[in-house]
Design a protein around this motif. Structure first.
Motif, short mmCIF file in Angstrom:
data_model
loop_
_atom_site.label_atom_id
_atom_site.label_comp_id
_atom_site.label_asym_id
_atom_site.label_seq_id
_atom_site.Cartn_x
_atom_site.Cartn_y
_atom_site.Cartn_z
N GLU A 8 -13.89 -34.32 25.87
CA GLU A 8 -14.25 -35.41 24.97
C GLU A 8 -14.96 -34.91 23.72
N ILE A 9 -15.76 -33.85 23.86
CA ILE A 9 -16.40 -33.26 22.68
C ILE A 9 -15.34 -32.73 21.73
N ALA A 10 -14.35 -32.02 22.27
CA ALA A 10 -13.27 -31.48 21.43
C ALA A 10 -12.43 -32.60 20.82
N TYR A 11 -12.15 -33.61 21.61
CA TYR A 11 -11.34 -34.75 21.16
C TYR A 11 -12.03 -35.49 20.02
N ASN A 12 -13.30 -35.80 20.18
CA ASN A 12 -14.04 -36.54 19.15
C ASN A 12 -14.21 -35.70 17.88
N ALA A 13 -14.47 -34.41 18.04
CA ALA A 13 -14.63 -33.53 16.87
C ALA A 13 -13.32 -33.44 16.10
N THR A 14 -12.21 -33.38 16.81
CA THR A 14 -10.89 -33.30 16.16
C THR A 14 -10.60 -34.56 15.36
N ASN A 15 -10.82 -35.70 15.97
CA ASN A 15 -10.53 -36.96 15.29
C ASN A 15 -11.40 -37.16 14.06
N LYS A 16 -12.66 -36.76 14.15
CA LYS A 16 -13.55 -36.87 12.99
C LYS A 16 -13.05 -35.98 11.85
N LEU A 17 -12.61 -34.78 12.21
CA LEU A 17 -12.11 -33.84 11.21
C LEU A 17 -10.84 -34.38 10.55
N LEU A 18 -9.96 -34.95 11.33
CA LEU A 18 -8.72 -35.52 10.78
C LEU A 18 -9.04 -36.64 9.79
N ASP A 19 -10.07 -37.42 10.10
CA ASP A 19 -10.49 -38.48 9.18
C ASP A 19 -11.14 -37.91 7.93
N ASP A 20 -12.03 -36.94 8.11
CA ASP A 20 -12.75 -36.35 6.97
C ASP A 20 -11.79 -35.71 5.97
N LEU A 21 -10.73 -35.07 6.47
CA LEU A 21 -9.78 -34.39 5.59
C LEU A 21 -8.61 -35.30 5.18
N ASP A 22 -8.66 -36.55 5.65
CA ASP A 22 -7.61 -37.53 5.34
C ASP A 22 -6.23 -36.98 5.69
N ILE A 23 -6.11 -36.46 6.91
CA ILE A 23 -4.85 -35.87 7.35
C ILE A 23 -3.83 -36.98 7.58
N ASP A 24 -2.71 -36.85 6.90
CA ASP A 24 -1.66 -37.87 6.93
C ASP A 24 -0.45 -37.41 7.74
N VAL A 25 -0.15 -36.12 7.66
CA VAL A 25 0.96 -35.53 8.41
C VAL A 25 0.36 -34.54 9.41
N MET A 26 0.73 -34.69 10.68
CA MET A 26 0.16 -33.81 11.70
C MET A 26 1.25 -33.31 12.64
N ASP B 209 -2.87 -36.45 0.07
CA ASP B 209 -2.50 -36.05 -1.29
C ASP B 209 -1.72 -34.73 -1.32
N GLY B 210 -1.50 -34.13 -0.16
CA GLY B 210 -0.72 -32.91 -0.08
C GLY B 210 -1.42 -31.66 -0.53
N LYS B 211 -2.73 -31.76 -0.85
CA LYS B 211 -3.43 -30.61 -1.43
C LYS B 211 -4.22 -29.77 -0.41
N THR B 212 -4.43 -30.33 0.78
CA THR B 212 -5.22 -29.61 1.79
C THR B 212 -4.41 -29.45 3.07
N LEU B 213 -4.28 -28.21 3.51
CA LEU B 213 -3.58 -27.92 4.75
C LEU B 213 -4.61 -27.57 5.82
N LEU B 214 -4.48 -28.17 6.99
CA LEU B 214 -5.39 -27.91 8.10
C LEU B 214 -4.71 -27.02 9.14
N VAL B 215 -5.41 -25.95 9.53
CA VAL B 215 -4.98 -25.10 10.64
C VAL B 215 -6.11 -25.11 11.65
N LEU B 216 -5.89 -25.75 12.80
CA LEU B 216 -6.95 -25.94 13.79
C LEU B 216 -6.63 -25.20 15.09
#
Length: 285
Positions: A83-101, A126-133
């Motif tokens: 749950e710690i990993a799950y919540n941290a991931t979802n917060k990060l996805l929101d913070d970075l406004d991840i649209d495509v995953m 906006d296509g400007k930030t790529l996330l590698v998690l």
């Protein structure tokens, strides 16, 4: 089933440090996964299901993970870390406004030779930030800063035809390690897309090289118990004097490497004995 290429994310640090480890490891049977590795793989499976299927860790209770004949069931006692990993991931996805995953995409830098699976690959709206998690479930903290594994995954995604279009507008690559047992849980490191050009050259050079210098990168190398260069370095540390400050420092610098080598050597001796290989002076008790 996971696909393992000769050069992958988890071994790229070793490849850069020791160009010849793959050749030295040929013919050496892989060791069975230990309990810690199986635990980590189980948690990865839970995280994959959560992000892929839109479920919560609690909804994954009872999941059965199997590897090398061992079975691990995801139970109530495992919920906290998940749950710690799950919540941290979802917060990060929101913070970075991840649209495509993409969850667990298998990307290749060189087809059939170099590549691996990324736990989560995402692109901002906006296509400007790529996330590698990447998830880590051990207790020894792993930093995302200057992390060769995450850089390698980003590079492979940039070169793979399945994912290269994600990079059209990318200005920044956000490398993230989510580690529930580490202080702060989330470690982040960002670099500009231009960084990958130089890193690409470094990786290709390492894969084509033949140098075999021993060092901290030897940890977890399949060939470590059999490597004459590593053995010579360990023996050299044993012969260092104790009078000169420089020699004491050199010996101190080798302590962790020597201890790691001894642990690896003991594990290999035990494995060979269990397989029925006679080793003079040793037996399974």
């Amino acid at each position: 089933m996971a696909i393992h290429l000769p050069y992958g994310g988890s071994s790229i640090h070793r490849t850069i440090g020791c160009n010849g480890w793959v050749k030295k490891s040929q013919g050496i049977p892989p060791r069975p996964a230990g309990s810690a590795a199986i635990d980590g793989s189980m948690y990865h499976e839970v995280m994959e299901r959560c992000q892929r299927d839109g479920v919560t860790p609690e909804q994954c209770l009872g999941l059965v993970y199997s590897e090398d004949g061992a079975t691990r069931v995801f139970a109530e006692d495992d919920l906290d870390l998940a749950e710690i990993a799950y919540n941290a991931t979802n917060k990060l996805l929101d913070d970075l406004d991840i649209d495509v995953m993409m969850v667990e995409p298998f990307v290749q830098l060189i087809i059939g030779k170099a590549g691996g699976s990324i736990d989560v690959l995402g692109l901002s709206a906006d296509g400007k930030t790529l996330l590698v998690l990447d998830y880590k479930f051990g207790s020894v903290r792993v930093s995302a800063t200057n992390n060769a594994q995450l850089s390698f995954y980003a590079l492979a995604a940039q070169q793979d035809r399945k994912t290269r279009d994600l990079f059209k507008l990318v200005e920044s690559v956000e490398c993230v390690i989510v580690q529930p047992q580490a202080k702060g849980v989330v470690s982040r490191w960002a670099f500009s897309a231009g960084f990958l050009e130089g890193f690409h050259k470094e990786v290709l050079s390492a894969m084509d090289g033949t140098a075999i210098p021993p060092g901290s990168h030897c940890k977890y190398c399949p060939a470590e118990p059999y490597c004459p260069e590593k053995r010579a370095a360990v023996m050299g540390a044993n012969l260092l004097g104790t009078q000169e400050r420089e020699e004491v420092q050199a010996g101190a610098d080798m302590i962790v490497e020597v201890e790691t080598w001894l642990k690896s050597m003991k594990a290999e001796v035990y494995l060979q004995l269990v397989r029925g290989v006679p080793i003079k002076g040793w037996k399974v008790v």
